[in-house]
Design an enzyme around this catalytic site. Structure first.
Site, mmCIF file in Angstrom:
data_model
loop_
_atom_site.group_PDB
_atom_site.id
_atom_site.type_symbol
_atom_site.label_atom_id
_atom_site.label_comp_id
_atom_site.label_asym_id
_atom_site.label_seq_id
_atom_site.Cartn_x
_atom_site.Cartn_y
_atom_site.Cartn_z
ATOM 1 N N ARG A 48 -15.190 21.199 30.606
ATOM 2 C CA ARG A 48 -14.699 20.357 29.497
ATOM 3 C C ARG A 48 -13.376 19.673 29.812
ATOM 4 O O ARG A 48 -12.944 18.790 29.073
ATOM 5 C CB ARG A 48 -14.604 21.171 28.204
ATOM 6 C CG ARG A 48 -14.308 20.314 26.975
ATOM 7 C CD ARG A 48 -14.489 21.034 25.666
ATOM 8 N NE ARG A 48 -13.923 22.368 25.674
ATOM 9 C CZ ARG A 48 -12.613 22.633 25.589
ATOM 10 N NH1 ARG A 48 -11.744 21.658 25.469
ATOM 11 N NH2 ARG A 48 -12.197 23.886 25.612
ATOM 12 N N TYR A 102 -25.050 -2.792 20.731
ATOM 13 C CA TYR A 102 -26.036 -1.708 20.676
ATOM 14 C C TYR A 102 -26.027 -1.039 19.288
ATOM 15 O O TYR A 102 -24.952 -0.788 18.718
ATOM 16 C CB TYR A 102 -25.685 -0.691 21.765
ATOM 17 C CG TYR A 102 -26.567 0.529 21.765
ATOM 18 C CD1 TYR A 102 -27.894 0.450 22.165
ATOM 19 C CD2 TYR A 102 -26.073 1.762 21.364
ATOM 20 C CE1 TYR A 102 -28.699 1.559 22.158
ATOM 21 C CE2 TYR A 102 -26.880 2.890 21.363
ATOM 22 C CZ TYR A 102 -28.195 2.776 21.758
ATOM 23 O OH TYR A 102 -28.987 3.887 21.746
ATOM 24 N N ASP A 174 -19.277 -3.122 27.206
ATOM 25 C CA ASP A 174 -20.423 -2.249 27.467
ATOM 26 C C ASP A 174 -21.249 -2.945 28.540
ATOM 27 O O ASP A 174 -21.882 -3.965 28.293
ATOM 28 C CB ASP A 174 -21.226 -2.051 26.172
ATOM 29 C CG ASP A 174 -22.386 -1.072 26.357
ATOM 30 O OD1 ASP A 174 -22.890 -0.960 27.489
ATOM 31 O OD2 ASP A 174 -22.788 -0.441 25.364
ATOM 32 N N LYS A 199 -29.351 4.681 31.221
ATOM 33 C CA LYS A 199 -30.133 3.497 31.547
ATOM 34 C C LYS A 199 -30.134 3.265 33.059
ATOM 35 O O LYS A 199 -30.664 4.084 33.779
ATOM 36 C CB LYS A 199 -29.604 2.311 30.746
ATOM 37 C CG LYS A 199 -29.364 2.613 29.251
ATOM 38 C CD LYS A 199 -30.623 2.970 28.479
ATOM 39 C CE LYS A 199 -30.353 3.621 27.129
ATOM 40 N NZ LYS A 199 -29.417 2.938 26.251
HETATM 41 C C1 LIG Z 1 -28.526 3.230 25.198
HETATM 42 C C2 LIG Z 1 -27.294 2.439 25.051
HETATM 43 C C3 LIG Z 1 -26.101 3.022 24.590
HETATM 44 C C4 LIG Z 1 -26.014 4.456 24.130
HETATM 45 O O1 LIG Z 1 -26.239 5.337 25.160
HETATM 46 P P1 LIG Z 1 -26.824 6.833 24.981
HETATM 47 O O2 LIG Z 1 -26.830 7.306 26.380
HETATM 48 O O3 LIG Z 1 -28.160 6.710 24.344
HETATM 49 O O4 LIG Z 1 -25.866 7.566 24.106
HETATM 50 C C5 LIG Z 1 -24.977 2.214 24.532
HETATM 51 N N1 LIG Z 1 -25.012 0.918 24.875
HETATM 52 C C6 LIG Z 1 -26.135 0.327 25.303
HETATM 53 C C7 LIG Z 1 -26.113 -1.109 25.667
HETATM 54 C C8 LIG Z 1 -27.316 1.059 25.406
HETATM 55 O O5 LIG Z 1 -28.437 0.454 25.826
#
Ligand SMILES: *Cc1c(COP(=O)(O)O)cnc(C)c1O
Length: 386
Positions: A48, A102, A174, A199
């Site tokens: 952590r 998102y 992001d 992803k």
């Molecule tokens: C899936 C996604 C998230 C969130 O991610 P998790 O791993 O599901 O918490 C944030 N931003 C984008 C663009 C995403 O596709």
């Protein structure tokens, strides 16, 4: 190895790796220990605290890929995003966000921020002037996402970075959809990059993880909050993610190629009315995408001609899987009005340009001919049943 100028795929394969001194194995050993002998007061290793051997190794690799000084990995993309936002925002502060972000991030803002007395404004357009007009004396963060979901619109990162610098506001991108293969926002003047590593970084639909990349100073500020929130990634998954990233470059290069070919094919098909892909000359932000991206990514969206059911189309697909998530080696598809944007009212969706006929395709690494054939046979079935 001189690591200063090593290329992208070499970073993916090797950078940061832990040398197996004991057995000379080819890959990083995995250290699952949650407790380590005290080295000194400064080094207390604990998962952590984000400082186990595997966490540190992976963070070196991810920071290098995004051309940032430092990074942290988290138990999910949302853990990375929420921790980062709460590290820079407190009661009375204000954040400006692009409208097309998102859904989970929008939920975090809409459901949690009011409770904490944090003010926010959305910008509906991609115009930098519209972002500038929302700046208040208490604005601390500008937050954007490019390419956006699901219409793959592109915002000018150089201009957002400059706007932040001019006004002393931290900028966050992001970068999940682009991945570090296609875009490095830090090089374009952005302060902080966040990823859902679930992803493209993970890439096999079997890891939930997140990452943040920034300057040493900003990462330290995020760490101080992160250790309190406790959103670290387990070391087993850290190790899986290190392995997955070894093929990040070749996976995404292939997905770029497939997506470009498929989007061009879709554009010629008379049963498809619109295709959204930043690599197409017809895309409204194509020139900007060309400037700031190295490749156009594996995500595209399209609309079936009016009257053809998107739902029926999906049900008839054989190779492409209907699935909520994205960016795996396998092609997946979803209908935003039934899934990611189902909570919005129909009018809200149409004001964002999201029609019921819209489908979002995450292009995999399969042979593009097989993906195209699958789309074609599903269209034929829909037309027959229509
Ligand atoms: C899936 C996604 C998230 C969130 O991610 P998790 O791993 O599901 O918490 C944030 N931003 C984008 C663009 C995403 O596709």
């Amino acid at each position: 190895m001189n690591t200063k100028n090593i290329g992208f795929n070499t970073i993916c394969t090797h950078f940061g790796e832990i040398k197996d001194q004991q057995f000379k194995g080819a890959i990083s050993p995995i250290y699952l220990s949650t407790s380590y002998a005290f080295e000194d007061v400064e080094t207390k290793r604990y998962p952590r605290y984000f400082n186990t051997p595997n966490q540190e190794a992976l963070c070196k690799k991810i920071a290098k890929l995004e051309k940032g000084e430092s990074s942290l990995v988290f138990g999910s993309g949302m853990a990375a995003i929420s921790t980062t936002l709460f590290a820079f925002l407190q009661k009375g502060d204000h954040i400006i966000l692009q409208r097309a972000i998102y859904g989970g991030t929008a939920n975090l803002i809409n459901e949690e921020f009011k409770k904490h007395g944090i003010d926010f404004s959305y910008v509906d357009s991609l115009s930098i002037e519209d972002f500038e007009n929302k700046i208040q004396s208490n604005t601390k963060i500008i937050y954007v996402e490019t390419p956006s979901n699901p219409l793959l619109s592109i915002i000018d990162l150089n201009a957002i970075g400059a706007l932040g610098k001019k006004n002393g506001i931290i900028t966050i991108v992001d970068n999940t959809f682009a991945s570090p293969v296609n875009q490095n926002p830090i090089v374009l003047g952005i302060d902080i990059v966040v990823h859902s590593a679930t992803k493209y970084l993970g890439g096999h639909s079997d890891i939930l993880a997140g990452a943040v990349i920034a300057s040493e100073k900003n990462v330290n500020q995020i760490f101080e909050v992160a250790k309190n929130f406790g959103g670290n990634l387990s070391d087993f998954t850290v190790w899986m993610l290190e392995r997955s990233i070894k093929t990040l470059g070749i996976r995404v290069e292939r997905q770029n190629k497939n997506a470009l070919k498929i989007s061009k094919w879709l554009q010629k098909n008379e049963d498809i009315s619109t295709v959204y892909y930043p690599g197409l000359k017809s895309h409204p932000n194509h020139e900007l995408a060309k400037q700031q991206m190295k490749g156009y990514g594996g995500m595209l969206s399209f609309e079936l001609k009016e009257g053809l059911s998107a739902d029926l189309f999906q049900k008839n697909l054989k190779l492409i899987k209907s699935s909520m998530s994205l960016a795996g080696v396998e092609s997946t598809i979803l209908s935003p009005h039934l899934t990611s944007h189902a909570l919005l009212k129909k009018e809200e969706r149409s004001s964002q340009g999201i029609k019921d006929e819209l489908l979002r395709l995450s292009v995999g690494i399969e042979e593009k001919e097989d993906i195209i054939h699958d789309i074609l046979q599903a269209i034929e079935k829909v037309k027959k049943q229509y």
